[in-house]
Design an enzyme around this catalytic site. Structure first.
Site, mmCIF file in Angstrom:
data_model
loop_
_atom_site.group_PDB
_atom_site.id
_atom_site.type_symbol
_atom_site.label_atom_id
_atom_site.label_comp_id
_atom_site.label_asym_id
_atom_site.label_seq_id
_atom_site.Cartn_x
_atom_site.Cartn_y
_atom_site.Cartn_z
ATOM 1 N N ARG A 53 0.813 -1.215 0.000
ATOM 2 C CA ARG A 53 0.000 0.000 0.000
ATOM 3 C C ARG A 53 0.848 1.267 0.000
ATOM 4 O O ARG A 53 0.664 2.153 -0.832
ATOM 5 C CB ARG A 53 -0.916 0.005 1.218
ATOM 6 N N THR A 54 1.784 1.348 0.955
ATOM 7 C CA THR A 54 2.568 2.576 1.056
ATOM 8 C C THR A 54 3.441 2.748 -0.182
ATOM 9 O O THR A 54 3.590 3.855 -0.709
ATOM 10 C CB THR A 54 3.428 2.539 2.330
ATOM 11 N N LYS A 88 22.015 -10.578 0.387
ATOM 12 C CA LYS A 88 23.305 -11.258 0.202
ATOM 13 C C LYS A 88 24.359 -10.704 1.141
ATOM 14 O O LYS A 88 25.547 -10.902 0.937
ATOM 15 C CB LYS A 88 23.771 -11.103 -1.248
ATOM 16 N N ARG A 116 11.695 2.498 3.547
ATOM 17 C CA ARG A 116 11.104 1.818 4.703
ATOM 18 C C ARG A 116 12.106 0.784 5.186
ATOM 19 O O ARG A 116 12.718 0.074 4.386
ATOM 20 C CB ARG A 116 9.789 1.143 4.327
ATOM 21 N N HIS A 126 6.489 7.161 11.197
ATOM 22 C CA HIS A 126 5.902 6.978 9.870
ATOM 23 C C HIS A 126 5.229 8.311 9.546
ATOM 24 O O HIS A 126 4.018 8.444 9.623
ATOM 25 C CB HIS A 126 4.881 5.830 9.914
#
Lengths: 313, 429
Positions: free
Chosen positions: A59-60, A87, A109, A137
């Site tokens: 969504r974000t 990795k 994020r 946020h």
């Protein structure tokens, strides 16, 4: 002096009430644009936006992508599943690698608190925090503020209850900061196991009984609770949680008659919110999603203006 | 080599004396201590101390050296140089190497490397449990015979009370000193800050001081129950001091330490996620810090350690939650302690009781005092000399100090081990 004197958008913590208003006012314009037939503007034309998501979020990420595209940016999505972070590359090496590709806006994020700020120190572009650990946020809090303002006509002197997993929620932290800065009366409602230590010093009212906390509220903001916390770690069971902290029509009746219901999504229907409440006419949950795009357009526009001014200088 | 120190301010934590005097060294041992007047003149070099402080060298009970397995973090050569520069004349290496020192041959290896490479005295602790896993006890007798001075699982806490009891009960027959890190692991695991408003605002997973109290209370009860000699490596909270005080009053053979970082820094120093301020246990509230300082002054906390934890840059250039905990401390030990002395919270006698005398007594060493016959392990330092700490100039191979660019006071002028100068020039007569 810029209307929004910031290089990055890392958290509500760094913003003044004036900054918050600047974002909301511009977002209001973009909300209108988004409802029109031709949704294009050129505030980010020629700029490259990279969405770097170390934690999955459909969504974000989609919201930031649409916001960037509507403003004419070249948008590229990079998610952890396909990156070399898996990795063993460190966050800072990833930042240096991306930085060498000369992006202008980096939307990040990350699952660790403070990781986005750390990354922002290593790049030359504007960084937007799309969620860091349990910390902040900011665009979520701004879109919530915009949604509230559109419904209540103001974003001050309101009584707003935030209910759910306060301890682990960055949405709760950013909202407590944002709504507090705008001089609202903020309440948090949660079982003691989902309240962070020191919450009594956050300048909010704390309730462990939902019925008490909802009394006379103008806004009821529900939070998502993760399933693993419902299996005896923090709460005995889903059904007891719903019984005590799920938002039902009966509980909502304790709030003001014109109270609105919010949720940052994705919702667990029947866990923290009764489906009937989620879909009722007082629910503004869909509008939050809509305002999300507008707020992100505004935030990126403001940061891009500073970036351009800096490069001209 | 024989030496005479004159015009010194002598600090002897054993007699509690602090005053002008002279000290004579013969054949690596202290031959005469003269408070207030000059000793009999003898042969060898004479060192005019210029009224600076001459004290027993620091005995640091908690130092990580990366041999075997992590020499890029710290070798015995670099740790030894750092110790000498810091006035540390004896240090005790921790067993959380790779592989851990849970086997007599590994203890012998570490001690042999130290003898080759370090100019100061080095001891090593062996592991309490195999692989530091907290499930099966190690061969205590063999480890002690190989030279281990005590046994510990370093910063691993033994979760099972049953294992801990067995280790302690068995230790009563081997005579081993059981050193443990009392942080209740089921509460502490995955956390990196002390719970409270500050950690909550930063969104860091946190643990309360209660985790320390629970683990310490359990250990102290087991020490009383078994009769084992027990040392808590770090007690850092006011609430943790309660069971310690009660156990000492009840005559339990228990002692405790604290790191210099927990005495001089608090949780707010983490600021905006500075990983050089990540420690295990995490930095505490200011109230807890003050309580720990007072406990050192009163002697309730016996020992100050550097808790020297060298880490390469990569281990610290990470988000706070993922960064390695700990800081280098050998070279900054004394100037950091001097903050407490200059702040009026500790006297120099109290400082050297906790930094030199008590660790020597707990470990059964003859050092840590200015008495005739004690080894001539000495530090000469200027308690007031100011300097700006530059981490790149540390002798340690790793540079992860929280005091980088801090203004410090207290500079080591010279360090002697068994009468030989190991730092600060030569003593050629």
């Amino acid at each position: 002096m810029s209307a929004f004197p910031h290089r990055h958008l890392l958290g509500i913590h760094d913003l003044s009430p004036f900054d918050i208003r600047a974002v909301l006012d511009l977002a209001e314009d973009y909300a209108r644009l988004n409802q029109s037939h031709d949704k294009h503007a050129d505030a980010l034309r020629g700029l490259t936006q990279i969405n770097l998501f170390f934690e999955n979020s459909t969504r974000t990420q989609a919201s930031f992508e649409i916001a960037g595209k509507r403003l004419g940016a070249d948008v590229m999505n990079m998610s952890v599943g396909t990156s070399s972070v898996r990795k063993g590359e460190t966050l800072i090496d990833t930042a240096a690698t991306l930085n060498a590709m000369r992006p202008d806006l980096l939307v990040v994020r990350h699952h660790n608190s403070g990781a986005v700020a750390l990354l922002s120190e290593k790049v030359n572009c504007a960084v937007l925090n799309a969620g860091d650990g349990r910390h902040e946020h900011p665009t979520q809090a701004l879109l919530d503020a915009l949604t509230i303002r559109r419904h209540k006509g103001r974003i001050q002197k309101l009584t707003i209850a935030i209910c759910g997993d306060i301890a682990n929620s960055r949405v709760a932290r950013s909202n407590m900061l944002c709504l507090g800065k705008m001089e609202n009366r903020v309440r948090v409602i949660a079982p003691p196991t989902l309240l962070p230590a020191g919450i009594d010093r956050f300048g909010v009212e704390v309730f462990t009984e939902m019925e008490e906390g909802l009394k006379d509220c103008d806004v009821v903001m529900m939070l998502r609770i993760q399933n693993e916390r419902l299996e005896g770690q923090a709460v005995p069971s889903t059904r007891e949680y719903f019984h005590r902290y799920g938002l039902t029509e009966d509980k909502l009746a304790l709030a003001r008659p014109d109270a609105i219901v919010m949720h940052p999504g994705p919702m667990n229907r029947g866990v923290e919110i009764d489906p009937a409440v989620a879909d009722c006419e007082r629910s503004v949950i869909r509008e939050q999603v809509e305002m999300g795009v507008a707020v992100r357009m505004a935030a990126m526009d403001l940061l891009a203006r500073n970036l351009r001014a800096e490069r001209m200088a | 080599m024989n030496l005479t120190f004159v015009n010194a301010r002598l600090i002897d934590p054993l007699s509690g004396q602090d005053g002008p005097g002279a000290l004579r060294v013969v054949d690596g041992a202290i031959a005469d201590v003269a408070f207030g007047h000059a000793p009999e003149p003898g042969d060898g070099a004479v060192i005019d101390c210029g009224a600076k402080v001459l004290a027993p060298g620091i005995v640091d009970m908690r130092v990580f050296v990366g041999e075997p397995g992590a020499r890029h973090r710290e070798s015995y050569r670099s740790a030894g140089a750092a110790a000498a520069a810091g006035g540390v004349t004896t240090f005790v290496a921790q067993p959380d190497t790779n592989p851990p020192l849970d086997d007599p041959a590994l203890v012998q290896f570490a001690l042999a490397r130290a003898r080759e490479a370090a100019p100061v005295r080095v001891h090593a602790m062996g592991a309490l449990t195999k692989g530091l896993r907290g499930t099966e006890m190690t061969e205590q007798r063999f480890l002690l015979d190989a030279g281990a001075i005590a046994l510990t699982d370093a910063d691993h806490t033994i979760e099972s009370a049953k294992v801990m009891r067995a280790v302690m009960l068995y230790a009563t027959s081997t005579g081993a000193l059981v050193v443990h890190h009392p942080q209740e692991p089921t509460l502490s695991r995955g956390t990196c800050a002390t719970s409270g408003e500050f950690a909550s605002r930063l969104g860091l997973p946190s643990v309360g001081p209660v985790a320390e109290r629970i683990a310490l209370a359990r250990d102290l009860m087991l020490a009383q129950n078994t009769g084992a000699r027990y040392h808590a490596d770090m007690v850092t909270t006011a609430t943790g001091l309660d069971p310690l005080r009660r156990a000492k009053e009840a005559g339990v053979g228990a002692t405790a330490g604290v790191s210099i970082h927990h005495l001089t820094l608090n949780e707010f120093d983490i600021a905006d996620y500075r990983s050089f301020f990540k420690f295990d246990p995490p930095l505490r509230s200011e109230d807890d810090r003050q309580a720990a300082v007072e406990a050192v002054a009163s002697g309730l906390i016996d020992v100050i350690v550097s808790s020297h934890e060298p880490w390469d840059e990569e281990a610290k250039r990470l988000p706070f939650e993922e960064a390695a905990p700990g800081a280098v401390g050998l070279e900054t030990f004394l100037p950091a302690c001097m903050r407490l002395v200059h702040g009026g919270q500790l006297s120099l006698v109290q400082l050297f009781r906790a930094a030199s005398l008590r660790p020597s007594e707990i470990l059964g060493l003859p050092s840590g005092r200015l008495t005739r016959g004690a080894p001539a392990d000495l530090v000469l330092f200027d308690p007031n000399a100011p300097f700006l700490l530059d981490r790149e100039r540390l002798a340690s191979r790793s540079k992860n100090t929280p005091f980088d660019r801090h203004r410090m006071e207290g500079r080591v002028i010279g360090t002697w081990v068994a009468g030989d100068r190991v730092f600060g020039g030569s003593d050629a007569a």
